[in-house]
Design a protein around this motif. Structure first.
Motif, PDB file in Angstrom:
ATOM      1  N   ALA A 181      16.485  12.538  55.674  1.00 41.34           N
ATOM      2  CA  ALA A 181      15.065  12.313  56.280  1.00 41.34           C
ATOM      3  C   ALA A 181      14.069  11.383  55.471  1.00 41.34           C
ATOM      4  N   GLU A 182      13.633  10.387  55.636  1.00 38.92           N
ATOM      5  CA  GLU A 182      12.587   9.890  54.556  1.00 38.92           C
ATOM      6  C   GLU A 182      11.202  10.645  55.271  1.00 38.92           C
ATOM      7  N   LEU A 183      10.380  11.024  54.503  1.00 39.64           N
ATOM      8  CA  LEU A 183       9.198  11.914  54.600  1.00 39.64           C
ATOM      9  C   LEU A 183       7.983  11.137  53.585  1.00 39.64           C
ATOM     10  N   PRO A 184       7.732  10.026  53.330  1.00 42.01           N
ATOM     11  CA  PRO A 184       6.610   9.592  52.472  1.00 42.01           C
ATOM     12  C   PRO A 184       5.452  10.348  52.531  1.00 42.01           C
ATOM     13  N   GLY A 185       4.728  10.504  51.437  1.00 41.97           N
ATOM     14  CA  GLY A 185       3.588  11.328  51.872  1.00 41.97           C
ATOM     15  C   GLY A 185       3.212  12.758  51.938  1.00 41.97           C
ATOM     16  N   ILE A 186       4.487  13.367  51.864  1.00 38.14           N
ATOM     17  CA  ILE A 186       4.643  14.902  52.376  1.00 38.14           C
ATOM     18  C   ILE A 186       5.014  15.625  50.802  1.00 38.14           C
ATOM     19  N   GLU A 187       4.339  16.890  50.741  1.00 39.40           N
ATOM     20  CA  GLU A 187       4.918  17.647  49.617  1.00 39.40           C
ATOM     21  C   GLU A 187       5.935  18.746  50.229  1.00 39.40           C
ATOM     22  N   LYS A 188       6.786  18.998  49.319  1.00 43.05           N
ATOM     23  CA  LYS A 188       7.759  19.946  49.699  1.00 43.05           C
ATOM     24  C   LYS A 188       7.386  21.292  50.659  1.00 43.05           C
ATOM     25  N   GLU A 189       6.101  21.816  50.150  1.00 38.44           N
ATOM     26  CA  GLU A 189       5.599  22.942  50.675  1.00 38.44           C
ATOM     27  C   GLU A 189       5.051  22.715  52.184  1.00 38.44           C
ATOM     28  N   GLU A 190       4.934  21.499  52.608  1.00 41.71           N
ATOM     29  CA  GLU A 190       4.424  21.034  53.721  1.00 41.71           C
ATOM     30  C   GLU A 190       5.617  20.853  54.908  1.00 41.71           C
ATOM     31  N   ILE A 191       6.820  21.127  54.422  1.00 38.81           N
ATOM     32  CA  ILE A 191       7.899  20.863  55.405  1.00 38.81           C
ATOM     33  C   ILE A 191       8.396  22.236  55.991  1.00 38.81           C
ATOM     34  N   GLU A 192       8.701  22.129  57.186  1.00 39.80           N
ATOM     35  CA  GLU A 192       9.409  23.353  58.162  1.00 39.80           C
ATOM     36  C   GLU A 192      10.483  22.828  58.415  1.00 39.80           C
ATOM     37  N   LEU A 193      11.449  23.597  58.389  1.00 34.57           N
ATOM     38  CA  LEU A 193      12.978  23.227  58.706  1.00 34.57           C
ATOM     39  C   LEU A 193      13.738  24.456  59.400  1.00 34.57           C
ATOM     40  N   HIS A 194      14.352  24.131  60.569  1.00 35.01           N
ATOM     41  CA  HIS A 194      15.216  25.137  61.327  1.00 35.01           C
ATOM     42  C   HIS A 194      16.117  24.581  62.157  1.00 35.01           C
ATOM     43  N   VAL A 195      17.212  25.461  61.701  1.00 32.49           N
ATOM     44  CA  VAL A 195      18.651  24.895  62.321  1.00 32.49           C
ATOM     45  C   VAL A 195      19.339  25.737  63.062  1.00 32.49           C
ATOM     46  N   THR A 196      20.067  25.236  64.171  1.00 29.31           N
ATOM     47  CA  THR A 196      20.694  26.085  65.058  1.00 29.31           C
ATOM     48  C   THR A 196      22.242  25.604  64.997  1.00 29.31           C
ATOM     49  N   GLU A 197      23.257  26.120  65.689  1.00 23.71           N
ATOM     50  CA  GLU A 197      24.488  25.602  65.663  1.00 23.71           C
ATOM     51  C   GLU A 197      24.685  24.151  65.917  1.00 23.71           C
ATOM     52  N   ASN A 198      23.678  23.734  66.488  1.00 21.75           N
ATOM     53  CA  ASN A 198      24.079  22.199  67.233  1.00 21.75           C
ATOM     54  C   ASN A 198      22.883  21.290  67.172  1.00 21.75           C
ATOM     55  N   SER A 199      21.759  21.771  66.648  1.00 23.15           N
ATOM     56  CA  SER A 199      20.576  21.060  66.062  1.00 23.15           C
ATOM     57  C   SER A 199      19.775  21.441  65.050  1.00 23.15           C
ATOM     58  N   MET A 200      18.866  20.253  64.746  1.00 27.57           N
ATOM     59  CA  MET A 200      17.900  20.997  63.766  1.00 27.57           C
ATOM     60  C   MET A 200      16.359  20.291  64.006  1.00 27.57           C
ATOM     61  N   GLN A 201      15.633  21.096  63.750  1.00 28.63           N
ATOM     62  CA  GLN A 201      14.131  20.753  63.989  1.00 28.63           C
ATOM     63  C   GLN A 201      13.348  20.534  62.665  1.00 28.63           C
TER      64      GLN A 201
END
Length: 175
Positions: free
Chosen positions: A103-123
């Protein structure tokens, strides 16, 4: 006797000022249809695009990214551009026993990212000072959420997930 006429360039023969005014009129018309104030573009950034991917034997999949037009319409019946959130450009592919999500996320710092994964999707959610990205990604196959490994460098998030197959029959030894 020398010829003192100025040579005309190739482009002067093909294009004139009227050609460019037609292009400007077309762009202004498009901006009005999108509900963007042409006189105040500096306060209304917008990005909109799409990508097309097709897996063998399946229908093409069209994914939008950028500022997605809001379903709400203004008084003139035109759609308004929603500037508060953007859809990141995302690529999902399966290689061997893994699913790779980029995923391309220009202008974002690593600490500003939230990532949640299930068996069939990713938020994915990311909120920076000026940019805000959200996306719900449907994965092409089942994955093990505990196997997720993510790296973020130069505005690009890379996530690797191990495939997990459900419903596989396994022999069971009886004691």
């Amino acid at each position: 006797m020398s010829d003192k006429r100025k040579k005309r360039s190739f482009f002067e023969d093909i294009l004139d000022d009227e050609d460019f005014s037609d292009i400007e009129d077309i762009i202004e018309h498009m901006m009005e249809r999108f509900g963007v104030d042409v006189d105040d573009l500096s306060k209304q950034p917008f990005v909109y695009g799409f990508s097309i991917s097709q897996r063998p034997g399946e229908e093409p999949e069209i994914s939008e990214f950028g500022n997605v037009p809001s379903p709400d319409e203004n008084r003139s019946g035109r759609q308004q551009i929603r500037v508060d959130e953007r859809k990141p450009l995302i690529d999902v592919c399966e290689i061997d026993d893994n699913v790779y999500v980029t995923a391309e996320l220009p202008g974002i710092e690593k600490e500003e990212i939230e990532l949640h994964v299930t068996e069939n999707s990713m938020q994915l959610k990311a909120s920076g000072k000026e940019q805000k990205y959200t996306e719900e990604i449907e994965l092409p196959t089942g994955v093990d959420p505990d196997s997720a490994k993510a790296a973020y460098r130069n505005g690009v998030l890379e996530v690797v997930l191990a495939k997990k197959e459900f419903g596989i029959q396994r022999p069971v030894r009886i004691d």
